[in-house]
Enzyme design. Structure first.
Site, PDB file in Angstrom:
ATOM      1  N   HIS A  95     -21.018 -22.749  29.514  1.00 15.34           N
ATOM      2  CA  HIS A  95     -20.652 -23.334  30.805  1.00 15.34           C
ATOM      3  C   HIS A  95     -19.795 -22.371  31.599  1.00 15.34           C
ATOM      4  O   HIS A  95     -19.319 -21.370  31.060  1.00 15.34           O
ATOM      5  CB  HIS A  95     -19.922 -24.676  30.616  1.00 15.34           C
ATOM      6  CG  HIS A  95     -18.582 -24.585  29.951  1.00 15.34           C
ATOM      7  ND1 HIS A  95     -18.422 -24.669  28.578  1.00 15.34           N
ATOM      8  CD2 HIS A  95     -17.334 -24.412  30.452  1.00 15.34           C
ATOM      9  CE1 HIS A  95     -17.132 -24.572  28.272  1.00 15.34           C
ATOM     10  NE2 HIS A  95     -16.445 -24.401  29.396  1.00 15.34           N
TER      11      HIS A  95
ATOM     12  N   GLU B 151     -18.132 -26.810  34.826  1.00 14.06           N
ATOM     13  CA  GLU B 151     -16.862 -27.499  34.593  1.00 14.06           C
ATOM     14  C   GLU B 151     -15.995 -27.273  35.822  1.00 14.06           C
ATOM     15  O   GLU B 151     -15.891 -26.155  36.313  1.00 14.06           O
ATOM     16  CB  GLU B 151     -16.182 -26.910  33.340  1.00 14.06           C
ATOM     17  CG  GLU B 151     -14.801 -27.499  33.048  1.00 14.06           C
ATOM     18  CD  GLU B 151     -14.125 -26.839  31.816  1.00 14.06           C
ATOM     19  OE1 GLU B 151     -14.742 -25.973  31.164  1.00 14.06           O
ATOM     20  OE2 GLU B 151     -12.980 -27.214  31.536  1.00 14.06           O
TER      21      GLU B 151
END
Ligand code: CO
Length: 140
Positions: free
Chosen positions: A80, A131
């Site tokens: 991520h 994120e």
């Protein structure tokens, strides 16, 4: 709305092996201690770079969310990317208003940096697990 890249999350079957790569091959000099986040099912270790961090994540426990990723990427891989935002609730609401799905309950939780975070569904982010993290008050 997004600010600086805070970190890139890298999943690994072994944080110890990844530390050797970042320290001995790539020459990183600031590497933190490995610590567990049992509620998230991960071991975490931060590699500090001049402009951002690498967040090494290794499965913790049998129902770690990282197991599925490692099944498809046995050697590990980029998991991520984390961007800083000024206000996590505002960012969450803006994402939802624009049709992007928030993973989990949709409520921010406290991440590995001690700041509130959310994850945005990769299918709504061009295939990238994003994120968003409240910008830390003190720059690290
Ligand atoms: Co992260």
């Amino acid at each position: 709305m997004i600010g600086k890249i805070n970190h890139v999350g890298v999943a690994t079957p072994s944080i110890e092996d990844s530390i050797k790569l970042y320290r001995d091959v790539l020459g990183a000099t600031k590497i933190g201690e490995k610590f567990s986040m049992p509620e998230q099912g991960v071991w975490v270790c931060f590699v500090d770079l001049p402009n951002a961090q690498i967040e090494l994540i290794e499965p913790y426990g049998d129902d770690s969310p990282i197991h599925g990723f490692l099944k498809h990427n046995p050697a590990g891989g980029q998991h991520h990317i984390c961007f800083e935002v000024d206000d996590i609730i505002e960012a969450r609401d803006a994402m939802k208003a624009k049709g992007a799905r928030i993973l989990g309950t949709g409520e921010p939780r406290i991440g590995a940096h001690g700041e509130p975070i959310i994850f945005v569904h990769p299918k709504d982010m061009g295939g990238v697990l994003v994120e968003l993290m409240k910008k830390p008050s003190a720059d690290h």
